[in-house]
Design a protein around this motif. Structure first.
Motif, mmCIF file in Angstrom:
data_model
loop_
_atom_site.group_PDB
_atom_site.id
_atom_site.type_symbol
_atom_site.label_atom_id
_atom_site.label_comp_id
_atom_site.label_asym_id
_atom_site.label_seq_id
_atom_site.Cartn_x
_atom_site.Cartn_y
_atom_site.Cartn_z
ATOM 1 N N ARG A 3 0.885 -1.181 0.000
ATOM 2 C CA ARG A 3 0.000 0.000 0.000
ATOM 3 C C ARG A 3 0.912 1.217 0.000
ATOM 4 O O ARG A 3 2.138 1.067 -0.001
ATOM 5 N N ASP A 4 0.331 2.406 -0.012
ATOM 6 C CA ASP A 4 1.150 3.608 0.060
ATOM 7 C C ASP A 4 2.085 3.533 1.265
ATOM 8 O O ASP A 4 1.681 3.134 2.359
ATOM 9 N N ARG A 5 3.343 3.874 1.017
ATOM 10 C CA ARG A 5 4.366 3.950 2.058
ATOM 11 C C ARG A 5 4.779 2.606 2.663
ATOM 12 O O ARG A 5 5.376 2.552 3.736
ATOM 13 N N LEU A 6 4.463 1.489 1.972
ATOM 14 C CA LEU A 6 4.859 0.179 2.465
ATOM 15 C C LEU A 6 5.127 -0.749 1.280
ATOM 16 O O LEU A 6 4.240 -1.001 0.465
ATOM 17 N N CYS A 16 8.451 2.979 3.312
ATOM 18 C CA CYS A 16 9.063 3.849 2.315
ATOM 19 C C CYS A 16 8.243 5.136 2.261
ATOM 20 O O CYS A 16 7.295 5.284 3.033
ATOM 21 N N VAL A 17 8.594 6.065 1.401
ATOM 22 C CA VAL A 17 7.867 7.332 1.338
ATOM 23 C C VAL A 17 7.017 7.447 0.072
ATOM 24 O O VAL A 17 6.358 8.455 -0.135
ATOM 25 N N ASP A 18 7.005 6.411 -0.747
ATOM 26 C CA ASP A 18 6.320 6.470 -2.030
ATOM 27 C C ASP A 18 4.812 6.260 -1.886
ATOM 28 O O ASP A 18 4.359 5.447 -1.086
ATOM 29 N N VAL A 27 6.207 -3.769 -8.370
ATOM 30 C CA VAL A 27 7.074 -2.616 -8.600
ATOM 31 C C VAL A 27 8.526 -3.060 -8.695
ATOM 32 O O VAL A 27 8.872 -4.174 -8.300
ATOM 33 N N ASP A 28 9.366 -2.176 -9.206
ATOM 34 C CA ASP A 28 10.813 -2.352 -9.147
ATOM 35 C C ASP A 28 11.318 -1.479 -8.005
ATOM 36 O O ASP A 28 10.872 -0.341 -7.838
ATOM 37 N N ASN A 89 19.718 -2.369 7.448
ATOM 38 C CA ASN A 89 18.660 -1.362 7.521
ATOM 39 C C ASN A 89 18.706 -0.449 6.309
ATOM 40 O O ASN A 89 19.790 -0.149 5.795
ATOM 41 N N VAL A 90 17.539 -0.008 5.892
ATOM 42 C CA VAL A 90 17.404 1.034 4.869
ATOM 43 C C VAL A 90 16.299 1.956 5.367
ATOM 44 O O VAL A 90 15.187 1.500 5.663
ATOM 45 N N ILE A 91 16.606 3.257 5.499
ATOM 46 C CA ILE A 91 15.583 4.187 5.985
ATOM 47 C C ILE A 91 14.567 4.437 4.869
ATOM 48 O O ILE A 91 14.880 4.305 3.678
ATOM 49 N N PRO A 92 13.322 4.777 5.228
ATOM 50 C CA PRO A 92 12.259 4.930 4.234
ATOM 51 C C PRO A 92 12.586 5.850 3.058
ATOM 52 O O PRO A 92 12.211 5.562 1.923
ATOM 53 N N ASP A 93 13.308 6.945 3.292
ATOM 54 C CA ASP A 93 13.637 7.885 2.209
ATOM 55 C C ASP A 93 14.585 7.298 1.172
ATOM 56 O O ASP A 93 14.726 7.847 0.086
#
Length: 118
Positions: A3-6, A16-18, A27-28, A89-93
């Motif tokens: 969903r949005d942001r996940l 994520c922030v998308d 998605v890629d 770890n990878v931050i959402p941005d």
């Protein structure tokens, strides 16, 4: 995209922030090597094992085989020896989420940025 942001990668959900993707849309996902953070296993969103390390003069280029079946290339100034068990770890941005092309032709055109001729 869940969903949005996940976004789901290798069976795990990552924030994520998308936005503006359809629910469960394929998605890629691109993550730059310098945007992957390594640390203590218990602090990682997932874990992995360092499989190779090369010193590049300013940073190390590290290959990590993750528990979710994804191999990460990481660029960091920290040294993690081969065999180290690490947290990832990878931050959402730092996720770049892109729509998947509908066909190979569309993918080629997107890469080459050439308009379709009719």
């Amino acid at each position: 995209m869940v969903r949005d942001r996940l976004v789901k990668i290798g069976g795990l959900d990552f924030e994520c922030v998308d936005e503006s993707f359809a629910e469960n849309e394929p998605v890629d996902v691109v993550i730059r090597p310098e945007d992957v953070e390594l640390g203590e296993p218990e602090r990682g969103h997932t874990t992995g094992t360092v499989t190779s390390i090369i010193f590049k003069g300013v940073h190390y280029e590290i290959q990590v085989e993750s528990a979710i079946g994804i191999n990460f290339m990481v660029q960091t100034t920290q040294n993690f020896p081969v065999g180290s068990y690490v947290g990832i770890n990878v931050i959402p941005d730092n996720f770049q989420i892109m729509h998947k092309p509908q066909s190979e032709d569309e993918e080629i055109l997107n890469i080459e940025n050439i308009p379709l001729k009719q």
